[in-house]
Scaffold this motif. Structure first.
Motif, mmCIF file in Angstrom:
data_model
loop_
_atom_site.group_PDB
_atom_site.id
_atom_site.type_symbol
_atom_site.label_atom_id
_atom_site.label_comp_id
_atom_site.label_asym_id
_atom_site.label_seq_id
_atom_site.Cartn_x
_atom_site.Cartn_y
_atom_site.Cartn_z
ATOM 1 N N UNK A 66 0.871 -1.315 -0.120
ATOM 2 C CA UNK A 66 -0.100 0.114 0.101
ATOM 3 C C UNK A 66 0.929 1.343 0.061
ATOM 4 N N UNK A 67 0.635 2.308 -0.605
ATOM 5 C CA UNK A 67 1.122 3.679 -0.534
ATOM 6 C C UNK A 67 0.709 4.427 0.341
ATOM 7 N N UNK A 68 1.687 5.238 0.612
ATOM 8 C CA UNK A 68 1.364 6.382 1.529
ATOM 9 C C UNK A 68 1.151 7.606 0.748
ATOM 10 N N UNK A 69 0.399 8.609 1.307
ATOM 11 C CA UNK A 69 -0.150 9.678 0.438
ATOM 12 C C UNK A 69 0.902 10.397 -0.642
ATOM 13 N N UNK A 70 2.108 10.694 -0.048
ATOM 14 C CA UNK A 70 3.148 11.509 -0.817
ATOM 15 C C UNK A 70 3.379 10.589 -2.166
ATOM 16 N N UNK A 71 3.549 9.340 -1.745
ATOM 17 C CA UNK A 71 3.900 8.608 -2.990
ATOM 18 C C UNK A 71 2.779 8.304 -3.821
ATOM 19 N N UNK A 72 1.413 8.173 -3.554
ATOM 20 C CA UNK A 72 0.410 8.154 -4.264
ATOM 21 C C UNK A 72 0.147 9.388 -4.988
ATOM 22 N N UNK A 73 0.380 10.512 -4.416
ATOM 23 C CA UNK A 73 0.267 11.725 -5.202
ATOM 24 C C UNK A 73 1.393 11.867 -6.480
ATOM 25 N N UNK A 74 2.553 11.339 -6.092
ATOM 26 C CA UNK A 74 3.411 11.310 -7.208
ATOM 27 C C UNK A 74 3.140 10.515 -8.323
ATOM 28 N N UNK A 75 2.317 9.324 -8.224
ATOM 29 C CA UNK A 75 1.723 8.376 -9.085
ATOM 30 C C UNK A 75 0.828 9.329 -9.813
ATOM 31 N N UNK A 76 -0.036 10.065 -9.350
ATOM 32 C CA UNK A 76 -1.229 10.583 -9.808
ATOM 33 C C UNK A 76 -0.554 11.938 -10.569
ATOM 34 N N UNK A 77 0.440 12.439 -10.144
ATOM 35 C CA UNK A 77 0.940 13.559 -11.045
ATOM 36 C C UNK A 77 1.554 12.885 -12.386
ATOM 37 N N UNK A 78 2.242 11.824 -12.244
ATOM 38 C CA UNK A 78 2.904 11.167 -13.243
ATOM 39 C C UNK A 78 1.805 10.710 -14.397
ATOM 40 N N UNK A 79 0.590 10.600 -13.826
ATOM 41 C CA UNK A 79 -0.355 10.106 -14.838
ATOM 42 C C UNK A 79 -1.304 11.426 -15.182
ATOM 43 N N UNK A 80 -0.908 12.465 -14.951
ATOM 44 C CA UNK A 80 -1.421 13.899 -15.267
ATOM 45 C C UNK A 80 -2.661 14.110 -14.542
ATOM 46 N N UNK A 81 -2.800 13.612 -13.219
ATOM 47 C CA UNK A 81 -3.779 14.184 -12.515
ATOM 48 C C UNK A 81 -3.270 15.239 -11.501
ATOM 49 N N UNK A 82 -4.018 16.547 -11.279
ATOM 50 C CA UNK A 82 -3.674 17.252 -10.489
ATOM 51 C C UNK A 82 -3.876 17.074 -8.918
ATOM 52 N N UNK A 83 -4.778 16.223 -8.717
ATOM 53 C CA UNK A 83 -5.069 15.944 -7.320
ATOM 54 C C UNK A 83 -5.690 14.432 -7.009
ATOM 55 N N UNK A 84 -5.774 13.998 -5.938
ATOM 56 C CA UNK A 84 -5.914 12.615 -5.747
ATOM 57 C C UNK A 84 -7.445 12.760 -4.994
ATOM 58 N N UNK A 85 -8.341 11.853 -5.395
ATOM 59 C CA UNK A 85 -9.646 11.784 -4.755
ATOM 60 C C UNK A 85 -9.601 10.668 -3.666
ATOM 61 N N UNK A 86 -10.057 10.909 -2.491
ATOM 62 C CA UNK A 86 -9.971 10.116 -1.396
ATOM 63 C C UNK A 86 -11.627 9.600 -1.289
ATOM 64 N N UNK A 87 -11.753 8.357 -1.163
ATOM 65 C CA UNK A 87 -13.230 8.173 -1.499
ATOM 66 C C UNK A 87 -13.486 7.243 -0.203
ATOM 67 N N UNK A 88 -14.617 7.703 0.665
ATOM 68 C CA UNK A 88 -15.024 6.873 1.966
ATOM 69 C C UNK A 88 -15.632 5.684 1.514
ATOM 70 N N UNK A 89 -15.229 4.466 1.970
ATOM 71 C CA UNK A 89 -15.857 3.136 1.734
ATOM 72 C C UNK A 89 -16.516 3.052 3.076
ATOM 73 N N UNK A 90 -18.012 2.456 2.944
ATOM 74 C CA UNK A 90 -18.948 2.062 3.943
ATOM 75 C C UNK A 90 -19.102 0.959 4.397
ATOM 76 N N UNK A 91 -18.933 0.029 3.335
ATOM 77 C CA UNK A 91 -19.063 -1.304 3.471
ATOM 78 C C UNK A 91 -18.142 -2.220 2.653
ATOM 79 N N UNK A 92 -17.895 -3.339 2.896
ATOM 80 C CA UNK A 92 -17.115 -4.075 1.911
ATOM 81 C C UNK A 92 -17.683 -4.399 0.633
ATOM 82 N N UNK A 93 -19.145 -4.787 0.715
ATOM 83 C CA UNK A 93 -19.750 -4.920 -0.763
ATOM 84 C C UNK A 93 -19.503 -3.929 -1.492
ATOM 85 N N UNK A 94 -19.210 -2.590 -1.303
ATOM 86 C CA UNK A 94 -18.779 -1.498 -2.193
ATOM 87 C C UNK A 94 -17.396 -1.731 -2.723
ATOM 88 N N UNK A 95 -16.519 -2.369 -2.223
ATOM 89 C CA UNK A 95 -15.198 -2.329 -2.626
ATOM 90 C C UNK A 95 -14.908 -2.605 -4.013
#
Length: 280
Positions: free
Chosen positions: A3-32
């Protein structure tokens, strides 16, 4: 795949031309599965955030094992984040279980205590390469049983933000600039100049909480103006519950439960795909 920490994930996002990372709440495993489906469809890294209540309901280790397994099998860089936690012992539990990012929420405390407790969490997390988010100011609305009345909203100031970042070295800072937790029937009004000023003095990734209630135009302005992480939770929950109510009402008692959940998961994936597109 770890699993990535946030700075490392943000770096991946920038490399893929995203300006920001969405952080999405998971409410139950069925959603995963829907979250990974959306990430795959958009070529986006994935940040999943868990409330303390959900972590206690499902189990910290079960969440880590499930999300790490899907991250590896789907080859999607993923960060697992504990959201809005004011209890340092619960943060320790998440870290020990394998969460890769945590948030200490001391926004209800005075500045000195918020700084002191945030530093305690950083001292625990940083040696294990786990990122830490903190919050400064009071964001209105309610989330996971925590509520701030609209009259008690306290916007983050540039002076406070600079002091907080300088004295903690936090990885990312959630700021109060006009968004509201739990808002999905109206639109928040972001104070873009305040956001720009805070970004300029802190030089630190900033977090926008209450992302469901932000118009598409404001969201694009925010991610262009200093926001690196956008929290979205209510909209997925609303869509999932709404579709489940409809399918369960129409279903028969001997139908497979998956038939009730698939339309709900498809709706959740559609929300994520729509939101992720705003972070380009």
């Amino acid at each position: 795949m770890s699993l990535y920490n946030f700075p490392d994930l943000l770096q991946v996002a920038k490399e893929r031309k995203f300006k920001a990372v969405g952080s999405f709440n998971l409410h139950c495993l069925e959603m995963l599965p829907a979250y990974f489906k959306a990430a795959k469809a958009t070529n986006s890294p994935l940040m999943i955030q868990i409330s303390t209540g959900t972590a206690e309901y499902l189990g910290y280790r079960l969440l880590v094992d499930s999300i790490r397994s899907l991250s590896e099998s789907q080859q999607i860089p993923t960060c697992l984040h504990l959201d809005h936690c004011s209890d340092i012992e619960s943060i320790k539990t998440a870290i020990d279980a394998g969460f890769s990012s945590v948030m200490y929420d001391g926004s209800h405390l005075d500045m000195a205590d918020n700084i002191a407790n945030t530093r305690k969490v950083i001292d625990i997390a940083r040696p294990r390469n786990i990122s830490v988010e903190a919050e400064l100011g009071a964001i209105g609305g309610s989330e996971d049983g925590k509520a701030v009345a609209m009259e008690d909203i306290c916007f983050t100031t540039t002076e406070d933000a600079k002091r907080f970042v300088d004295e903690t070295g936090v990885d990312m800072l959630a700021v109060s600039v006009g968004t509201v937790h739990g808002l999905y029937t109206g639109k928040a009004k972001i104070q873009h100049q305040r956001l720009a000023d805070i970004s300029e003095v802190t030089k630190t990734p900033l977090v926008l909480h209450g992302g469901t209630g932000v118009s598409d135009e404001d969201m694009r302005r925010a991610v262009a103006g200093g926001i690196d992480k956008v929290n979205v939770g209510t909209e997925m929950n609303v869509q999932w519950v709404g579709h489940c109510k409809e399918t369960f009402e129409k279903g028969k008692v001997n139908d497979s439960v998956r038939k009730f959940l698939i339309p709900a998961n498809d709706a959740v994936a559609a929300v994520l795909i729509e939101k992720i597109a705003l972070f380009k």
